[in-house]
Design an enzyme around this catalytic site. Structure first.
Site, mmCIF file in Angstrom:
data_model
loop_
_atom_site.group_PDB
_atom_site.id
_atom_site.type_symbol
_atom_site.label_atom_id
_atom_site.label_comp_id
_atom_site.label_asym_id
_atom_site.label_seq_id
_atom_site.Cartn_x
_atom_site.Cartn_y
_atom_site.Cartn_z
ATOM 1 N N LYS A 122 -13.967 3.019 16.384
ATOM 2 C CA LYS A 122 -13.547 2.774 14.997
ATOM 3 C C LYS A 122 -14.715 2.619 14.020
ATOM 4 C CE LYS A 122 -9.088 0.713 16.157
ATOM 5 N NZ LYS A 122 -8.162 -0.408 15.903
ATOM 6 N N ASP A 157 -5.199 -0.701 10.048
ATOM 7 C CA ASP A 157 -5.092 -1.870 10.921
ATOM 8 C C ASP A 157 -4.749 -3.128 10.131
ATOM 9 O OD1 ASP A 157 -5.546 -0.826 13.468
ATOM 10 O OD2 ASP A 157 -7.721 -0.993 13.302
#
Length: 279
Positions: A66, A102
């Site tokens: 990420k 997220d």
């Protein structure tokens, strides 16, 4: 023409995203397919180039990529820019746009249970890519954050980012402390528990009114969550966060609302019908 989507990470066999997204495509009659690919860290740049060359319309990014994938993006959305991490990539005519769902996905998964976030205290265990997105979103909702991480410099860096956007945050050692007594939300964002290993420290003494979340969804109940439940806390695994961050990625790619009910049912079916394997 069929659109291609994917998720990349390592390990990746545990991912439920293909089941969730493909169920959504089928429900709405969208001609698309979602796959998963195991990508080692040393191969990340090649994988990004390959997905772009193959014309994938978008893909999700999970551990451990990420943060590293940020450098391969042509541009970032404000969410990804603030978090310093990308979990969703959109291929727009060959240009790669990095996004982060997220944080907002996490907020949507807990906001009803917490009944308001402003002024409440959240403690985040870990300061990696998932933690960054969650921390930024919670800070924007007015929560006071405390970040615990083994690498204190990484925790300090995240706190500085939060301060730069007007949020309130502190950091500390990855260990029990007075913070256990005074918090409303505890979030476990590390990969500890993914292989059913015990959490490295006890959370005994925690405020029993706190909501305790582990963003891992397999196993459905980690040793961390089992202890929290025994101590009288409300608990939540990562399944709802997975659903909402996936729905937000869907909307980013396709520009329309995701079929949440169908996607949630697909996640449950995949878990409870024994069609779920670990790498």
């Amino acid at each position: 023409m069929e659109k291609q989507f994917a998720v990349i990470g390592n390990p990746i066999k545990h991912s439920l995203s293909p089941a969730m997204h493909n169920a959504g495509y089928e429900t709405l009659g969208i001609n698309a397919e979602y796959q998963r690919f195991r990508v080692e860290e040393r191969c990340l740049e090649d994988a990004v180039k390959g997905l772009r060359a193959l014309g994938f319309a978008g893909w999700n990014v999970t551990l451990p990529h990420k943060e590293a994938i940020v450098s391969f993006m042509d541009s970032l959305t404000p969410e990804a820019e603030k978090a310093g991490a990308v979990n969703t990539v959109k291929n727009q005519d060959g240009r790669l746009i990095g996004h982060n769902t997220d944080g907002n996905g996490f907020v949507r998964s807990v906001e009803n249970d917490l009944r308001g976030l402003i002024g409440k205290k959240a403690v985040l265990l870990g300061a990696g890519g998932a933690s960054k997105g969650i921390a930024m979103a919670l800070a924007q909702q007015g929560m006071n954050l405390h970040i615990l991480n083994r690498n204190l410099e990484k925790a300090k860096s995240l706190v500085q980012i939060i301060h730069s956007v007007g949020g309130t945050a502190t950091f500390g050692e990855f260990e029990p402390g007075d913070w256990l007594e005074n918090l409303d939300l505890l979030v476990q964002t590390t990969s500890v528990g993914l292989n059913k290993e015990p959490f490295p420290f006890s959370i005994e003494g925690i405020n029993k009114e706190a909501l305790v979340v582990d963003i891992i969804f397999n196993p459905l109940e980690t040793s961390f969550l089992r202890e929290a439940k025994k101590l009288g806390c409300r608990t939540q695994n990562g399944l709802e966060m997975l659903l909402y961050q996936g729905a937000l990625a869907w909307e980013f790619w396709l520009g329309e609302q995701a079929p949440l009910d169908a996607m949630r049912q697909a996640l449950k079916n995949q878990l409870f019908q024994g069609m779920f394997y670990k790498e």
